[in-house]
Write an enzyme that holds these catalytic residues in place. Structure first.
Site, short mmCIF file in Angstrom:
data_model
loop_
_atom_site.label_atom_id
_atom_site.label_comp_id
_atom_site.label_asym_id
_atom_site.label_seq_id
_atom_site.Cartn_x
_atom_site.Cartn_y
_atom_site.Cartn_z
N TYR A 89 -1.68 -0.96 10.28
CA TYR A 89 -1.87 -1.34 8.94
C TYR A 89 -0.76 -0.96 7.95
O TYR A 89 -0.29 -1.78 7.20
CB TYR A 89 -3.18 -0.87 8.43
N SER A 95 0.74 -1.17 0.09
CA SER A 95 -0.17 0.23 -0.03
C SER A 95 0.93 1.08 -0.05
O SER A 95 2.00 1.23 0.40
CB SER A 95 -0.97 -0.15 1.41
#
Length: 264
Positions: A155, A142
């Site tokens: 995350y 990401s």
């Protein structure tokens, strides 16, 4: 659509979203498929659809990547099945909130799915591929790996971990026919937002990429031999400058003496 058989691609988190689109695109490219996820009914529907459209062999592998036994079963498959030539580590979860709003159970689940599982699967696949001098590993990370201040640091940290292991592996397999790529999506339309209680369109209006566009761009990057692919980033020079600064700093990060700026 390719009639060439490129071996078998194992895709985790393949029952929807990015994983499902990867499965479709890889079948079009000539791969047979092993689709891994915990929702067998969804997997079977995806498998039937892709198999009927492409004629490729599509196998369903139930795997709950929060369960260490299931992770081990996928590891064994990667180690023992010589037909597998590509691994796509796509499965992932996020949190509703941050460290401050979550207990140990959801945090442990995220670490297991986002870090432990893809790391072990990458290791198993890499060893098998290097032994055969053939194969590829795609880790879905990401852009949050580069902006930990945004959203939840657990995350984004898990995604930074995937970037790290991919870059390290890519350096180690240079000169072989084994490839490693980290794909860094920005906000992408997938179920992960709903599962974590977020309305992505309200959170990031006008910034959400369609899943098919993301995967198509990522595969262009893979074809070009990129180790890190950032589909939303228009100015590649920004990433190159970031990498150049990081590499320039490297030789200065470990010294016998404390840096003068810390002397009192």
């Amino acid at each position: 659509m390719s009639t060439e058989n490129k071996g078998t691609a194992l895709v985790t988190g393949a029952s929807s979203g990015i994983g499902e689109v990867y499965a479709e695109r890889l079948a079009d490219r000539g791969y047979d498929l092993i689709l891994a996820a915990r929702r067998v009914d969804r997997l079977e529907a995806v498998a039937r659809k892709i198999g009927a459209r492409t004629g490729r062999k599509v196998e369903v592998l139930r795997a709950d990547l929060t369960d260490r036994k299931d992770i081990s079963a996928v590891e064994r498959r990667l180690a023992e099945d010589a037909s597998i030539t590509l691994l796509v580590n796509n499965a992932g979860v996020s949190l509703d909130g941050s460290l401050l709003e979550n207990g140990s159970e959801p945090i442990e689940k995220l670490i297991t799915v986002n870090i432990l599982a893809p790391t072990l699967l990458t290791a198993a696949a890499a060893k098998a591929f290097v032994a055969r001098d053939k194969g590829g590993i795609i880790n879905i990370a990401s852009v949050l790996a580069f902006v930990p201040e945004m959203f939840d640091g657990i995350y984004s940290g898990s995604k930074a971990h995937l970037v790290n292991i991919t870059q390290s592996l890519a350096a180690k397999v240079q000169g072989t026919k084994v490839r490693a790529q980290a794909v860094l999506p920005g906000a992408t339309r997938s179920e992960i937002w709903e599962k974590s209680g977020k309305d992505v369109d309200a959170l990031l209006p006008g910034m959400v990429m369609e899943t098919a566009d993301l995967v198509d761009a990522a595969l262009v990057g893979y074809d070009r031999g990129e180790v890190v692919t950032i589909p939303p980033l228009q100015d590649e020079a920004q990433y190159k400058a970031f990498e150049a600064a990081r590499l320039a700093m490297g030789p200065n990060l470990s010294r016998k003496e404390v840096a003068p700026r810390y002397r009192v």
